[in-house]
Design an enzyme around this catalytic site. Structure first.
Site, PDB file in Angstrom:
ATOM      1  N   GLN A 216     -66.335  55.954 -63.239  1.00  0.00           N
ATOM      2  CA  GLN A 216     -67.365  54.952 -63.016  1.00  0.00           C
ATOM      3  C   GLN A 216     -67.028  53.704 -63.825  1.00  0.00           C
ATOM      4  O   GLN A 216     -66.944  53.761 -65.058  1.00  0.00           O
ATOM      5  CB  GLN A 216     -68.743  55.461 -63.431  1.00  0.00           C
ATOM      6  CG  GLN A 216     -69.853  54.471 -63.087  1.00  0.00           C
ATOM      7  CD  GLN A 216     -71.185  54.840 -63.683  1.00  0.00           C
ATOM      8  OE1 GLN A 216     -71.376  54.720 -64.897  1.00  0.00           O
ATOM      9  NE2 GLN A 216     -72.120  55.275 -62.858  1.00  0.00           N
TER      10      GLN A 216
ATOM     11  N   TYR B 217     -77.202  46.840 -66.069  1.00  0.00           N
ATOM     12  CA  TYR B 217     -75.903  46.339 -66.524  1.00  0.00           C
ATOM     13  C   TYR B 217     -75.461  45.157 -65.666  1.00  0.00           C
ATOM     14  O   TYR B 217     -76.243  44.633 -64.863  1.00  0.00           O
ATOM     15  CB  TYR B 217     -74.887  47.474 -66.547  1.00  0.00           C
ATOM     16  CG  TYR B 217     -75.343  48.632 -67.414  1.00  0.00           C
ATOM     17  CD1 TYR B 217     -75.643  48.426 -68.764  1.00  0.00           C
ATOM     18  CD2 TYR B 217     -75.524  49.901 -66.881  1.00  0.00           C
ATOM     19  CE1 TYR B 217     -76.096  49.464 -69.562  1.00  0.00           C
ATOM     20  CE2 TYR B 217     -75.975  50.950 -67.678  1.00  0.00           C
ATOM     21  CZ  TYR B 217     -76.260  50.726 -69.016  1.00  0.00           C
ATOM     22  OH  TYR B 217     -76.725  51.754 -69.806  1.00  0.00           O
TER      23      TYR B 217
ATOM     24  N   GLY C 212     -76.841  66.010 -63.816  1.00  0.00           N
ATOM     25  CA  GLY C 212     -76.483  65.305 -65.033  1.00  0.00           C
ATOM     26  C   GLY C 212     -76.606  66.189 -66.252  1.00  0.00           C
ATOM     27  O   GLY C 212     -75.691  66.921 -66.604  1.00  0.00           O
ATOM     28  N   ARG C 213     -77.770  66.165 -66.903  1.00  0.00           N
ATOM     29  CA  ARG C 213     -77.937  66.864 -68.172  1.00  0.00           C
ATOM     30  C   ARG C 213     -77.581  68.351 -68.139  1.00  0.00           C
ATOM     31  O   ARG C 213     -77.071  68.869 -69.140  1.00  0.00           O
ATOM     32  CB  ARG C 213     -79.369  66.671 -68.676  1.00  0.00           C
ATOM     33  CG  ARG C 213     -79.618  65.266 -69.188  1.00  0.00           C
ATOM     34  CD  ARG C 213     -80.981  65.130 -69.834  1.00  0.00           C
ATOM     35  NE  ARG C 213     -81.156  63.821 -70.436  1.00  0.00           N
ATOM     36  CZ  ARG C 213     -82.233  63.443 -71.116  1.00  0.00           C
ATOM     37  NH1 ARG C 213     -83.238  64.303 -71.296  1.00  0.00           N
ATOM     38  NH2 ARG C 213     -82.316  62.234 -71.630  1.00  0.00           N
TER      39      ARG C 213
END
Length: 367
Positions: free
Chosen positions: A99, A181, A318-319
């Site tokens: 990414q 971002y 994810g987590r």
């Protein structure tokens, strides 16, 4: 036939061993000139049971290294460091894309190299605080408003970094279009107050992301390029605005015309953040004629349902991957999951990174 979570699947040019994606997650282990290292190679190789790994947000520029120990991909040393990672993942039969994430105004000068500076569509700082190894928690620094030459340079940096990703052995590239971002800061009307060709209308605010997409596609091919958005997440000052959903849908349609590898949407409601409206997800899916990856606090049963109903083609976790290097095996066999140690999410070293246990049942089934 409904797609199955644990069966092989095709994602563009990649044949994946299942439809489980390891989502990109900042882990802050790139000590030493923001360079990927052997510890990171071990971490990702441990999790190569995923059909696809999306490596953490990695800056294409010295200006994009807003977080402490964030990896970069813009020097020969960065390529060599990441080559350790891709080789390790491939040796375990996995696939991995990187990414590319330019942090933009979300950062602090203490986290940047000597030649780096915070950049943004305008001269307004991000809200909140950010960790620095040198000074602890600090308010984000004041960015410099980008002029046309800065914008052109940033677009070129994304394209060059994508080309370096191919040298490093990655199977593709994902652009981070969320999180507040740099890419989303141009998209977002609260952050982007420009009145030139890059602001003032939804089409103008979409211009930067489309220029980045076109430049990266020109460097590596659109079939090796995916993009991730986090609509309604409101991270780092990227608050919802009037017409935002329509702007996202129009952008999804424009990206579809470019034949990208995939569209990746994230819903952070499970983490206590604003939810991604189902209506927007469905509209973006309809507008984008390609595979959809969806992240949203899934467990195995919810993931299977999302595939069966056509809500997504691949499911991002994810987590759960943080504390469960053998997550795929645990999900498939119904084995209880380890809980992550949140105090070590962003600390250097192997503790809370590569030392989570693999279940005995997973080990026996792997023999």
């Amino acid at each position: 036939m409904n797609p199955a979570l644990f069966e092989p699947a095709q994602l563009g040019h990649l044949t994946l061993k299942n439809r489980i994606v390891m989502a990109p997650m900042t882990r802050s282990r790139a000590t030493g000139a923001n360079t990927a290292n052997a510890l990171m190679a071990r971490y990702y190789a441990q999790r190569a049971g995923a059909g696809l790994i999306i490596a953490e947000g990695t800056s294409p520029s010295a200006n994009g290294l807003g977080y402490a120990r964030m990896p970069g991909l813009f020097t020969a040393d960065h390529v060599a460091g990441w080559k350790q990672v891709t080789d390790a993942v491939h040796a375990e039969g996995g696939k991995i894309v990187v990414q590319l994430m330019h942090a933009g105004r979300v950062g602090h000068q203490a986290n940047l190299p000597e030649n780096g500076e915070l950049l943004s569509p305008g001269a307004s700082p991000a809200p909140g605080e950010i960790h620095t190894d040198a000074h602890g928690m600090q308010a984000p620094g004041m960015p410099r408003a980008m002029d046309d030459s800065d914008i052109a340079a940033a677009v070129a940096e994304f394209a060059r970094s994508a080309a370096l990703a191919m040298e490093a052995g990655f199977d593709g590239v994902e652009l981070h279009g969320g999180g507040g971002y740099l890419i989303e800061s141009f998209f977002n009307a609260h952050i982007n107050q420009r009145t030139d060709a890059y602001g003032g209308s939804s089409a103008a605010r979409n211009r930067f992301v489309l220029e980045v997409v076109d430049a990266v596609a020109g460097a590596i091919g659109a079939s090796r390029l995916g993009i991730r958005f986090t609509p309604h997440c409101a991270a780092n000052g990227a608050l919802p605005f009037d017409g935002m959903d329509a702007q996202f849908i129009a952008l999804a349609r424009q990206l579809s015309d470019r034949g990208l590898m995939y569209l990746h949407l994230a819903d952070y409601a499970a983490m206590g953040l604003p939810a991604l409206p189902a209506s927007l997800r469905e509209a973006m899916r309809a507008a984008f004629d390609g595979p959809l990856l969806f992240a949203g606090g899934f467990d195995s049963s919810r993931a299977q349902r999302a595939l069966a109903t056509g809500d997504a083609d691949f499911i991002s976790f994810g987590r759960p991957f943080i504390a469960n290097p053998d997550l795929v095996a645990r999900l498939q066999a119904g084995i209880a999951l380890n809980s992550p140690d949140f105090s070590t999410l962003y600390t250097p070293g192997e503790r809370g990174y590569t030392d989570y246990p693999i279940s005995q049942q997973s080990l026996m089934e792997a023999v």
